[in-house]
Design an enzyme around this catalytic site. Structure first.
Site, PDB file in Angstrom:
ATOM      1  CD  GLU A 216      -2.557   1.352   2.631  1.00 44.61           C
ATOM      2  OE1 GLU A 216      -3.534   2.125   2.682  1.00 44.61           O
ATOM      3  OE2 GLU A 216      -2.148   0.713   3.611  1.00 44.61           O
ATOM      4  CG  ASP A 313      -8.395   0.894   4.397  1.00 49.89           C
ATOM      5  OD1 ASP A 313      -8.146   0.094   5.322  1.00 49.89           O
ATOM      6  OD2 ASP A 313      -7.573   1.745   4.014  1.00 49.89           O
TER       7      ASP A 313
END
Length: 372
Positions: A216, A313
């Site tokens: 990420e 998320d």
């Protein structure tokens, strides 16, 4: 105007909001209702940047859109501050599951880091038990109202701290009482999974499933470490795996794809990628594939056969829901109901549940997408 929840995708007659969904990557401290924060802030001694739910929700989204993961993570100072008592944790977990059910989610994994919730004297075990109480209360109420949902905890260790073994042992203590898996979270760059190799080894020996935030805010080596050092069964986000994929335009107007060894390994073994489109855009987790959602490598990964899943998320920080994330991908890449069903089946297959439970989820997904 038709909302995302009301949309009907080609291939089904069921509104998008009602289609059965699986949520694998959803942070408890990133999914609070804005009004709940306002309700709990005074007793927690927290000064808020806004005094109405709408204004506070907007503040979170704006503050998380700088393009830097570190700035994004700073907003959690507020949510974590109101999550320091058992009562608050139970309320927040209950509301969290209720919101999942309203979004059409039939299975959700709530990931969070108990070590961040001890400022007012809670033990790690008390914190986990408080969250589980909220989950259980929500599931019971939803079923009493005619609904159906299953949910569990993913116990996270903060990668910048040195409590990996302690938190792994915590997860194992609660494996038969709501803990479905283990994760590490927090700043990725500079804190590789190898720091917790002993904890990951313990979990592997105990046959306890692991997912790891990787790819990420850091590159391919972070993903490699998640697999090698973390024994990860899934990769949290993982969008940087696109850096190991080369696309070339040939003289015959055809596109040619070359996968690096790591990308080939992940694809061939069906290692699930927990992509979170809006969050990935906010933190600039991808840049090389173009601007905006159409530049997200999700579609390239999907078309190449990677096991992609769709996730939120942090619903508060991205102002989103799983329905909205699916709608964004539909708009960007022209997906129909068959595609969305595949994303949910991918997630059901990747859930940290026994095989029989995963098969039940898949049956519910197929039935939900197919009913007239």
């Amino acid at each position: 105007m038709t909302t995302d929840a009301e949309r009907i995708l080609p291939g089904t007659r069921v509104p998008l909001g009602e289609l059965p969904k699986i949520s694998l990557h959803d942070h408890l401290d990133g999914g609070l209702r804005a009004q709940t924060i306002i309700d709990l802030a005074p007793a927690a001694g927290v000064e808020l940047p806004a005094d109405t739910a709408d204004a506070l929700a907007s503040w979170f989204v704006e503050s998380c859109s700088s393009g830097e993961l570190v700035d994004y993570l700073k907003t959690f100072d507020i949510t974590i501050a109101v999550m320091q008592t058992a009562e608050n944790l139970t309320r927040i977990a209950q509301e969290f599951v209720e919101d999942l059910a309203k979004d059409g989610v039939i299975y959700g994994e709530l990931r969070w880091a108990p070590e961040q919730h001890q400022r007012q004297g809670l033990t790690l075990d008390q914190a986990v038990e408080a969250v589980q109480a909220g989950i259980d209360e929500a599931v019971e109420a939803i079923e009493a109202d005619g609904g159906w949902i299953r949910a569990g905890q993913l116990i996270s260790a903060m990668r910048q701290n040195d409590r990996g073994m302690e938190i792994a042992q915590l997860a194992l203590r609660h494996r038969d009482a709501g803990a479905h898996g283990f994760d590490i979270a927090g700043p990725e760059k500079g804190f590789p999974p190898s720091r917790f190799a002993d904890a990951f080894d313990l979990l592997a020996r105990e046959c306890f499933p692991v997912t790891v935030h990787a790819g990420e805010a850091d590159g391919l080596e972070s993903i490699r470490s998640a697999l090698v050092d973390g024994h990860a069964l899934r990769i949290g986000h993982g969008v940087c795996i696109a850096d190991d994929i080369e696309l070339e335009e040939g003289d015959d107007d055809a596109s040619y794809v070359t996968l690096g060894r790591l990308a080939q390994w992940i694809k061939d073994r069906g290692i699930p990628l927990e992509t979170s489109p809006s969050s990935n855009l906010q933190t600039a987790a991808f840049t090389a594939w173009g601007p905006g959602m159409t530049g997200h490598p999700f579609d390239v990964l999907y078309q190449l056969g990677f096991r992609v899943t769709v996730n939120t998320d942090n619903r508060l920080m991205s102002g989103t829901s799983l329905t909205r994330e699916v709608a964004l991908l539909v708009d960007a890449f022209g997906y129909d109901a068959d595609d969305v069903e595949q994303f949910m089946v991918n997630a059901a297959e990747a859930a940290f549940l026994p095989l029989e439970d995963r098969e039940e989820l898949i049956e519910r997904i197929i039935a939900g997408f197919g009913r007239a």
